[in-house]
Design a protein around this motif. Structure first.
Motif, short mmCIF file in Angstrom:
data_model
loop_
_atom_site.label_atom_id
_atom_site.label_comp_id
_atom_site.label_asym_id
_atom_site.label_seq_id
_atom_site.Cartn_x
_atom_site.Cartn_y
_atom_site.Cartn_z
N PHE A 34 16.44 56.40 21.59
CA PHE A 34 17.84 56.32 21.30
C PHE A 34 18.61 56.63 22.62
O PHE A 34 19.74 55.95 22.82
N GLU A 35 18.13 57.55 23.52
CA GLU A 35 18.87 57.96 24.70
C GLU A 35 19.07 56.65 25.44
O GLU A 35 19.91 56.47 26.33
N ALA A 36 17.70 55.87 25.69
CA ALA A 36 17.84 54.74 26.78
C ALA A 36 18.75 53.64 25.86
O ALA A 36 19.43 52.97 26.90
N LEU A 37 18.71 53.52 24.66
CA LEU A 37 19.70 52.58 24.11
C LEU A 37 21.27 52.92 24.25
O LEU A 37 22.15 52.23 24.70
N GLN A 38 21.55 54.42 24.40
CA GLN A 38 22.90 54.83 24.52
C GLN A 38 23.09 54.47 25.92
O GLN A 38 24.41 54.51 26.18
N SER A 39 22.17 54.61 26.97
CA SER A 39 22.34 54.18 28.27
C SER A 39 22.83 52.66 28.67
O SER A 39 23.56 52.23 29.18
N VAL A 40 21.46 51.94 28.13
CA VAL A 40 21.61 50.48 28.34
C VAL A 40 22.43 49.58 27.37
O VAL A 40 23.29 48.74 28.11
N ALA A 41 22.69 49.90 26.11
CA ALA A 41 23.33 49.04 25.45
C ALA A 41 24.86 48.83 25.68
O ALA A 41 25.20 47.56 25.78
N GLN A 93 19.84 49.05 15.68
CA GLN A 93 20.75 48.98 16.94
C GLN A 93 19.97 48.30 18.13
O GLN A 93 20.65 47.55 18.88
N MET A 94 18.72 48.41 18.20
CA MET A 94 17.90 48.00 19.35
C MET A 94 17.85 46.42 19.13
O MET A 94 18.13 45.90 20.05
N HIS A 95 17.81 46.09 18.13
CA HIS A 95 17.55 44.82 17.69
C HIS A 95 18.74 43.94 17.97
O HIS A 95 18.98 42.70 18.50
N ALA A 96 19.93 44.44 17.52
CA ALA A 96 21.33 44.11 17.73
C ALA A 96 21.59 43.93 19.31
O ALA A 96 22.10 42.95 19.72
N ALA A 97 21.28 44.79 20.10
CA ALA A 97 21.49 44.97 21.68
C ALA A 97 20.56 43.97 22.12
O ALA A 97 21.20 43.53 23.40
#
Length: 701
Positions: A626-633, A685-689
């Motif tokens: 989740f944290e990685a997504l918040q940073s990368v997305a 969320q990850m799939h969309a990103a």
């Protein structure tokens, strides 16, 4: 004992149809050699030479055996239970089968028993005698002639006055030589021999007695004044054309189809320089070039700037000592053609294009789609809508006027005589009417691209009208069910679709393809069939084929197309981004993970919202993801919105480690419904990103 020699077969006929000659010659040589090979008379890849001139089809095959080798054959007869009685004696059924094969009861003890499926069967071993050359060649010639791509068959009587045969043209001679020996075959009422004929007027002797198979081409050249080989004759004509043009500081027009046709009209080419009165050059050069090429088979000469001159080249079939009469005759023949073109041009300019538009209401376009006049109004509607998106104002005005006038030249005398000039003549007449160059270009270019590799329309108005014209055609014909099937595409809809795609992609037009299809269908009456989904799928299939031909792999193309970009203009950048992403060490693992995520989301029984409750992130691995997504997305999203698709994808590389850890340490389908929903939301969320630029799951091996 079998001997190997070279084989020559020639069929001497009356003048063959020139546009079909090249294919007739290639087909005859290929199929005859294939027939000999299938019967074991030639090696697996025999050396084959094809000859085709206006009055002959011939083939030379190297290393042809006089007889094929004998072959061992094992032939299944019948199940043992049917062929043999309980005491082992042959049944009547077996004896009857053996008799049909020329054997009797004496061979029964030699029959083999072998499993055939679940039951035993009887097999007879024998030796099949190899075919003789005479028998094999007879069969091969008959099959080769039956397979000829004859455009139109004619029926004629043989010399006996009773027998009729069907062939492309009456045949008068057959040659079949194995080395120096005549092979006794016959076809079309002709017996094979060794005598042929040369040039109709310039042969040294009326008949040519061929010494052997290998002397054919040389004897025809020396004694018959004939260059028998199509390719050799074509090359000789091209060389003469270039030499004659260079002597005048000019160049002949390039036209492979014309060169092929002229090659099929002459046996002894002789290029001569001719000219016509320079006053005819006031007529548009496209008209003069077309009438000289199409009607007279002449090669117009161009200057260094590509402008037509008043000189042209003729390929004569004779070589007189004094060619002046041949030159004068051709110059006299071309004048009436050029005069007709000048008359049509002068007459057409007496009426404006705009004054011809009402007449289109009397020209039927399609019995289910109305007249050309109605079609013009639909094209105008679509063109105005597209121009409004691309520029508005002046572009809308120019596109609308060009669309209104684009088909008007169909009613001119020049286009009536030369349909190939539609659009071209419209541009000339538009200029004569004082219309802006942008409108003239649009009228000429709205048919483009007309074939693979053709140039795209010049100018924005040309692009708009070309798009509108192709969209109207596609929507109209799809709406009445006239969809291409197999290799049948009578309205060239695949070509229209490819032209549409090329303009959208190569001109990077900011137009939504789905909206274009909708606009096209709305130009028709509400009662018109609404095959929008079918047309959209058809365009998508053509898009995939087009992108594959530009050099991208099926995997790369599928990844981008599956992301369904609204603007096809973005596709090249997306493809480049995908190709760059594939070089990353993290690419394969991320593609596999993306595919896994997609499968999990598809299989979920509940609707998944891309929402995450941070309080429910129980495991360290899901917290890390989740944290990685918040940073990368957000960074990836920003790059995507800025059009930096390569950067957007490459930022995703940082997700590999947390994604791997997530799947190693977290159970997505937890028993707790709330926990399961939260984890599915995280994956959504990850799939969309990950799939903004392309569907990365398509890159998984």
């Amino acid at each position: 004992m079998s001997t190997t020699r070279n084989l020559l077969v020639e069929l001497f006929v009356e003048e063959l149809p020139p546009k079909a000659l090249k294919k007739l010659g290639e087909s005859f040589a290929r199929d005859l050699a294939d027939g000999l090979r299938s019967q074991g008379l030639v090696p697996a890849a025999p050396a084959v030479s094809s000859f085709a001139s206006p009055r002959r089809l011939a083939v030379h095959v190297k290393d042809v055996a006089s007889a094929a080798s004998d072959k061992s054959v094992s032939q299944k007869l019948m199940p043992v239970s049917v062929g043999l009685a309980a005491d082992g004696q042959p049944t009547p059924a077996l004896l009857k089968k053996l008799a049909a094969l020329g054997a009797d009861a004496s061979v029964v003890p030699t029959l083999k028993r072998q499993l055939d499926g679940k039951a035993e069967a009887l097999f007879l071993d024998s030796v099949a005698k190899g075919a003789t050359l005479a028998a094999a060649l007879q069969k091969s010639i008959e099959e080769a002639l039956a397979k000829l791509p004859i455009p139109k068959v004619m029926q004629y009587q043989l010399a006996d006055g009773w027998t009729s045969v069907n062939f492309v043209r009456p045949a008068h001679g057959l040659v079949a030589l194995h080395g120096a020996e005549v092979v006794p075959v016959s076809v079309l009422g002709l017996q094979a021999g060794r005598v042929t004929q040369g040039h109709r007027f310039e042969a040294a002797t009326a008949q040519i007695e061929l010494r052997d198979a290998d002397s054919y081409a040389q004897q025809l050249r020396d004694e018959g004044a004939v260059i028998a080989g199509f390719a050799e004759r074509r090359a000789d004509i091209a060389r003469q054309l270039d030499a004659a043009a260079a002597g005048e500081g000019l160049k002949p027009i390039e036209d492979d189809a014309l060169l092929d046709e002229v090659t099929a009209l002459v046996e002894r080419p002789n290029v001569l320089l001719c000219q016509f009165e320079s006053e005819f050059l006031d007529v548009p050069q496209e008209c003069l070039i077309l009438t000289m090429k199409a009607n007279q088979k002449y090669f117009p000469l161009l200057d260094a700037a590509g402008k037509l001159t008043n000189r042209f080249l003729v390929v004569s079939n004779i070589r007189p000592a004094d060619p002046s009469r041949v030159i004068g005759g051709n110059e006299r023949v071309v004048r009436p053609r050029l005069a007709d073109a000048k008359f049509f041009f002068d007459q057409d300019r007496k009426k404006t294009l705009a004054s011809r538009v009402p007449g289109l209401a009397k020209v039927v376009y399609h019995n289910k789609l109305g007249t050309q006049g109605e079609r013009v109004e639909r094209v105008r509607t679509i063109a105005r809508a597209i121009a409004g998106q691309l520029g508005g104002g002046v572009l809308v005005q120019h596109a609308d006027q060009a669309a209104m006038l684009a088909k008007a030249d169909l009613l001119t005398d020049m286009v009536g005589e030369f349909p190939e000039l539609q659009g071209v003549m419209g541009a000339y007449y538009a200029r004569h009417d004082g219309l802006p160059e942008a409108i003239a270009f649009a009228i000429e270019d709205h048919y483009k691209p007309r074939f693979a590799g053709d140039e795209l329309p010049r100018g924005d108005a040309g692009i708009v009208v070309a798009l509108a014209d192709k969209l109207e055609t596609l929507a109209g014909l799809f709406g009445i069910g006239q969809v291409p099937t197999g290799d049948k595409d009578p309205f060239a809809l695949r070509r229209h679709a490819l032209g549409l795609i090329r303009m959208l992609v190569e001109r990077a037009l900011p137009l939504n393809t789905a909206e274009l299809v909708s606009v096209a269908f709305h130009a028709f009456a509400p009662t018109h069939g609404q095959a929008q989904a079918e047309l959209a799928f058809f365009l998508r299939e053509r898009l995939v084929g087009y992108l594959r031909e530009t050099g991208y792999t099926a995997q790369e193309v599928e990844a981008v197309v599956e992301a369904r970009p609204a603007l096809w203009a973005e596709i090249p950048k997306r493809l480049a981004a995908v190709r760059a992403f594939k070089t990353l060490p993290e690419a394969e693992a991320l593609a596999a993970a993306n595919k896994r995520v997609g499968n999990i989301l598809k299989k979920s029984d509940e609707s998944v919202a891309a929402v995450v409750d941070t309080a429910r992130l129980a495991e360290p691995a899901e917290q890390a993801l989740f944290e990685a997504l918040q940073s990368v997305a957000p960074k990836s999203q920003a790059a995507f919105e800025a059009g930096d698709y390569t950067g957007s994808l490459q930022l995703l590389a940082a997700l590999r480690t947390p994604v791997d850890a997530f799947f190693d340490g977290v159970m997505v389908n937890a028993e707790d419904p709330a926990l399961r929903a939260n984890r599915l939301g995280l994956l959504a969320q990850m799939h969309a990103a990950m799939n903004r630029v392309a569907d990365l799951s398509k890159l998984a091996s």
